[in-house]
Scaffold this motif. Structure first.
Motif, PDB file in Angstrom:
ATOM      1  N   GLU A 197      75.159  51.451  51.916  1.00 38.28           N
ATOM      2  CA  GLU A 197      75.361  52.643  51.087  1.00 38.28           C
ATOM      3  C   GLU A 197      75.538  53.885  51.960  1.00 38.28           C
ATOM      4  O   GLU A 197      76.392  54.730  51.694  1.00 38.28           O
ATOM      5  CB  GLU A 197      74.187  52.837  50.122  1.00 38.28           C
ATOM      6  CG  GLU A 197      74.308  54.046  49.220  1.00 38.28           C
ATOM      7  CD  GLU A 197      75.518  53.989  48.291  1.00 38.28           C
ATOM      8  OE1 GLU A 197      75.952  55.073  47.858  1.00 38.28           O
ATOM      9  OE2 GLU A 197      76.031  52.897  47.990  1.00 38.28           O
ATOM     10  N   ALA A 198      74.757  53.990  53.024  1.00 37.38           N
ATOM     11  CA  ALA A 198      74.894  55.120  53.939  1.00 37.38           C
ATOM     12  C   ALA A 198      76.279  55.106  54.584  1.00 37.38           C
ATOM     13  O   ALA A 198      76.917  56.156  54.719  1.00 37.38           O
ATOM     14  CB  ALA A 198      73.800  55.073  55.013  1.00 37.38           C
ATOM     15  N   SER A 199      76.759  53.945  54.953  1.00 35.52           N
ATOM     16  CA  SER A 199      78.082  53.831  55.568  1.00 35.52           C
ATOM     17  C   SER A 199      79.186  54.251  54.597  1.00 35.52           C
ATOM     18  O   SER A 199      80.102  54.989  54.967  1.00 35.52           O
ATOM     19  CB  SER A 199      78.309  52.400  56.049  1.00 35.52           C
ATOM     20  OG  SER A 199      79.571  52.273  56.647  1.00 35.52           O
ATOM     21  N   ARG A 200      79.093  53.786  53.353  1.00 34.56           N
ATOM     22  CA  ARG A 200      80.085  54.178  52.339  1.00 34.56           C
ATOM     23  C   ARG A 200      80.047  55.688  52.107  1.00 34.56           C
ATOM     24  O   ARG A 200      81.084  56.349  52.007  1.00 34.56           O
ATOM     25  CB  ARG A 200      79.826  53.440  51.022  1.00 34.56           C
ATOM     26  CG  ARG A 200      80.335  52.019  50.977  1.00 34.56           C
ATOM     27  CD  ARG A 200      80.301  51.445  49.562  1.00 34.56           C
ATOM     28  NE  ARG A 200      78.964  51.368  49.007  1.00 34.56           N
ATOM     29  CZ  ARG A 200      78.136  50.338  49.179  1.00 34.56           C
ATOM     30  NH1 ARG A 200      78.523  49.297  49.872  1.00 34.56           N
ATOM     31  NH2 ARG A 200      76.947  50.336  48.633  1.00 34.56           N
ATOM     32  N   THR A 201      78.845  56.234  52.013  1.00 40.39           N
ATOM     33  CA  THR A 201      78.690  57.668  51.761  1.00 40.39           C
ATOM     34  C   THR A 201      79.206  58.477  52.948  1.00 40.39           C
ATOM     35  O   THR A 201      79.834  59.531  52.768  1.00 40.39           O
ATOM     36  CB  THR A 201      77.216  57.997  51.469  1.00 40.39           C
ATOM     37  OG1 THR A 201      76.770  57.170  50.387  1.00 40.39           O
ATOM     38  CG2 THR A 201      77.020  59.452  51.100  1.00 40.39           C
ATOM     39  N   TYR A 202      78.978  57.988  54.159  1.00 41.96           N
ATOM     40  CA  TYR A 202      79.479  58.656  55.356  1.00 41.96           C
ATOM     41  C   TYR A 202      81.014  58.701  55.334  1.00 41.96           C
ATOM     42  O   TYR A 202      81.610  59.748  55.581  1.00 41.96           O
ATOM     43  CB  TYR A 202      78.972  57.925  56.602  1.00 41.96           C
ATOM     44  CG  TYR A 202      79.481  58.500  57.893  1.00 41.96           C
ATOM     45  CD1 TYR A 202      78.929  59.669  58.415  1.00 41.96           C
ATOM     46  CD2 TYR A 202      80.496  57.882  58.607  1.00 41.96           C
ATOM     47  CE1 TYR A 202      79.389  60.208  59.605  1.00 41.96           C
ATOM     48  CE2 TYR A 202      80.960  58.406  59.797  1.00 41.96           C
ATOM     49  CZ  TYR A 202      80.406  59.559  60.295  1.00 41.96           C
ATOM     50  OH  TYR A 202      80.867  60.093  61.471  1.00 41.96           O
ATOM     51  N   GLN A 203      81.635  57.588  55.028  1.00 40.12           N
ATOM     52  CA  GLN A 203      83.098  57.533  54.958  1.00 40.12           C
ATOM     53  C   GLN A 203      83.622  58.508  53.899  1.00 40.12           C
ATOM     54  O   GLN A 203      84.601  59.212  54.113  1.00 40.12           O
ATOM     55  CB  GLN A 203      83.585  56.118  54.644  1.00 40.12           C
ATOM     56  CG  GLN A 203      83.543  55.184  55.821  1.00 40.12           C
ATOM     57  CD  GLN A 203      84.331  55.707  57.001  1.00 40.12           C
ATOM     58  OE1 GLN A 203      83.793  55.876  58.074  1.00 40.12           O
ATOM     59  NE2 GLN A 203      85.588  55.983  56.823  1.00 40.12           N
ATOM     60  N   TYR A 204      82.949  58.532  52.761  1.00 43.04           N
ATOM     61  CA  TYR A 204      83.326  59.452  51.685  1.00 43.04           C
ATOM     62  C   TYR A 204      83.199  60.901  52.164  1.00 43.04           C
ATOM     63  O   TYR A 204      84.071  61.734  51.918  1.00 43.04           O
ATOM     64  CB  TYR A 204      82.454  59.194  50.457  1.00 43.04           C
ATOM     65  CG  TYR A 204      82.732  60.093  49.287  1.00 43.04           C
ATOM     66  CD1 TYR A 204      83.986  60.104  48.675  1.00 43.04           C
ATOM     67  CD2 TYR A 204      81.751  60.934  48.786  1.00 43.04           C
ATOM     68  CE1 TYR A 204      84.249  60.937  47.589  1.00 43.04           C
ATOM     69  CE2 TYR A 204      82.001  61.766  47.704  1.00 43.04           C
ATOM     70  CZ  TYR A 204      83.253  61.763  47.115  1.00 43.04           C
ATOM     71  OH  TYR A 204      83.503  62.586  46.053  1.00 43.04           O
ATOM     72  N   GLY A 205      82.121  61.204  52.881  1.00 43.56           N
ATOM     73  CA  GLY A 205      81.932  62.543  53.424  1.00 43.56           C
ATOM     74  C   GLY A 205      83.048  62.933  54.380  1.00 43.56           C
ATOM     75  O   GLY A 205      83.538  64.057  54.352  1.00 43.56           O
ATOM     76  N   LEU A 206      83.465  61.986  55.221  1.00 43.66           N
ATOM     77  CA  LEU A 206      84.565  62.260  56.145  1.00 43.66           C
ATOM     78  C   LEU A 206      85.862  62.548  55.387  1.00 43.66           C
ATOM     79  O   LEU A 206      86.631  63.439  55.769  1.00 43.66           O
ATOM     80  CB  LEU A 206      84.772  61.087  57.100  1.00 43.66           C
ATOM     81  CG  LEU A 206      83.692  60.875  58.161  1.00 43.66           C
ATOM     82  CD1 LEU A 206      84.000  59.627  58.980  1.00 43.66           C
ATOM     83  CD2 LEU A 206      83.529  62.092  59.055  1.00 43.66           C
ATOM     84  N   GLU A 207      86.092  61.799  54.307  1.00 45.51           N
ATOM     85  CA  GLU A 207      87.293  62.040  53.489  1.00 45.51           C
ATOM     86  C   GLU A 207      87.255  63.435  52.872  1.00 45.51           C
ATOM     87  O   GLU A 207      88.257  64.151  52.871  1.00 45.51           O
ATOM     88  CB  GLU A 207      87.408  60.974  52.403  1.00 45.51           C
ATOM     89  CG  GLU A 207      87.720  59.588  52.932  1.00 45.51           C
ATOM     90  CD  GLU A 207      87.559  58.495  51.887  1.00 45.51           C
ATOM     91  OE1 GLU A 207      87.443  58.818  50.677  1.00 45.51           O
ATOM     92  OE2 GLU A 207      87.530  57.321  52.284  1.00 45.51           O
TER      93      GLU A 207
END
Length: 185
Positions: free
Chosen positions: A35-45
């Motif tokens: 979940e942290a990884s998905r959220t991190y990717q979303y934050g980068l987007e």
């Protein structure tokens, strides 16, 4: 012999219970990491799209899920700077420096100093750039910024010294030469 078998069986059952309990904990940690990884990717987007408020929220969520996810601190600070929340960005860098697991933190001190200079805090920038140049004396960029911090504090001789160090390290860097010329050096 029967007593020994029962004792061994009881020990196996107890060990199995502990393993199952730990497996559940590991499974939960893996789910949080995903979940942290998905959220991190979303934050980068969001950051790339210029949605700084949303990016900031996403990176903060990453840090709640995984407090030692050091890769989230830099983009979080960037999102805060883009919103002109300089004090918040500085606090993010300070938290990052407090938990950073590696000894090489010179670049982090330099980066927080850039924000401190933008925020009108040249004394703090000088402190952090002094740390940065002590950790990495070959970082000509940190020396250049240190010159600016000294200049803003009215420390003309020290500013000149910092910019002369820039020239020693990077003779082609024209902005340091320009600053020295302005000082009459």
């Amino acid at each position: 012999m029967l007593l020994l078998r029962r004792a061994l069986l009881a020990a196996c059952v107890a060990a199995l219970a502990v393993l199952l309990w730990r497996a559940a904990g590991v499974s939960g940690e893996l789910a949080r990491d995903r979940e942290a990884s998905r959220t991190y990717q979303y934050g980068l987007e969001l950051l790339a799209a210029g949605e700084y408020r949303g990016a900031s929220r996403a990176f903060r969520a990453v840090l709640v899920l995984s407090p030692r996810a050091v890769e989230a601190y830099g983009p979080l600070a960037e999102a805060e700077v883009r919103q002109r929340h300089y004090e918040t960005a500085i606090a993010v860098y300070q938290r990052w420096l407090a938990i950073y697991p590696y000894t090489y933190v010179a670049a982090l001190y330099r980066e927080v100093a850039v924000i401190e200079l933008r925020a009108g805090r040249p004394g703090d920038a000088k402190r952090d750039l002094t740390r940065s140049t002590a950790l990495d004396p070959s970082d000509w960029h940190a020396w250049h910024l240190l010159g600016h911090a000294h200049l803003r504090l009215g420390e003309i001789a020290a500013a000149g010294g910092a910019w002369r160090q820039v020239i020693r390290l990077n003779p082609q860097f024209q902005p340091a030469r320009d600053q020295l010329r302005r000082l009459g050096d």
